[in-house]
Design an enzyme around this catalytic site. Structure first.
Site, PDB file in Angstrom:
ATOM      1  N   VAL A   9      39.101  38.239  51.379  1.00 17.21           N
ATOM      2  CA  VAL A   9      40.286  37.406  51.269  1.00 17.21           C
ATOM      3  C   VAL A   9      40.410  36.997  49.804  1.00 17.21           C
ATOM      4  CG1 VAL A   9      40.376  36.547  53.650  1.00 17.21           C
ATOM      5  CG2 VAL A   9      38.980  35.346  51.965  1.00 17.21           C
ATOM      6  N   SER A  10      41.629  36.688  49.389  1.00 15.88           N
ATOM      7  CA  SER A  10      41.883  36.413  47.975  1.00 15.88           C
ATOM      8  C   SER A  10      41.463  35.019  47.544  1.00 15.88           C
ATOM      9  CB  SER A  10      43.367  36.610  47.660  1.00 15.88           C
ATOM     10  OG  SER A  10      43.737  37.931  47.934  1.00 15.88           O
ATOM     11  N   THR A  11      41.511  34.054  48.456  1.00 16.21           N
ATOM     12  CA  THR A  11      41.176  32.676  48.089  1.00 16.21           C
ATOM     13  C   THR A  11      40.265  32.050  49.132  1.00 16.21           C
ATOM     14  OG1 THR A  11      42.987  31.615  49.299  1.00 16.21           O
ATOM     15  CG2 THR A  11      43.489  32.399  47.072  1.00 16.21           C
TER      16      THR A  11
END
Length: 185
Positions: A9-11
């Site tokens: 996931v990006s964050t």
């Protein structure tokens, strides 16, 4: 042959749960799932590096989506190529694509290029929207806190710093930042 999974996931605000469930549903064991919580714009991700170091000939790496493995074409092609040369296949659950065989590798590389082009278009549209919003007078960033607004008023009234901090509860650093802002106007 081992099934290895990769989820990203990006964050830190996003969850890996759905991706991990998808990997487990196709038989990937918990101890063979590698994860990252950071942008895919770089391949310098700890989970990805551990996965690539662990993977051996005839292993299969499974990802839910292509953009979880890499966001730009160069990184995606590099990862696919490294795995292909080691005899490691990559499968993507959402579209059923696999790097197994010559045609599979070619399709993955083409789709990675398309994904990168789409990402560039999204960034362009986002930037165009931001420019239009700024031209329309919309301000970006955090809204000033009530304490800061009250402190600015007291600073304008030339109340000493200690008094401003006591009345508003702001820190000394915030006081001096607000005072500098007033002086620079």
């Amino acid at each position: 042959m081992a099934l290895l999974g990769y989820a990203r996931v990006s964050t830190s605000h996003q969850k890996l749960t759905l991706q991990i469930s998808g990997l487990k549903s196709v038989g990937v064991r918990d101890d063979r799932i590698f994860t990252d919580m950071m942008s895919g714009a770089t391949d310098e991700r700890e989970g990805l590096q551990r996965l690539l170091a662990r993977a051996e000939k005839d292993d299969i790496i499974i990802c839910t989506k292509m953009d979880r493995l890499g966001r730009n074409t160069a990184d995606m092609i590099h990862i696919v190529d490294v795995c292909y040369k080691k005899g490691i296949a990559i499968r993507f659950l959402d579209n059923g694509l696999s790097t197994e065989g010559t045609m599979g590798k070619m399709v993955i590389q083409i789709l990675a290029a398309v994904a990168e082009a789409e990402r560039e278009r999204i960034l362009e549209r986002t930037n165009d929207g931001r420019v239009a919003a700024m031209a329309a007078g919309i301000k970006f960033g955090r809204k000033p806190h009530q304490k800061s607004a009250m402190a600015q008023e007291l600073i304008q009234q030339k109340i000493p710093g200690k008094g401003v901090m006591e009345k508003t509860g702001i820190s000394q650093a915030t006081y001096y930042r607000l005072k500098r802002l007033k002086e620079n106007k």
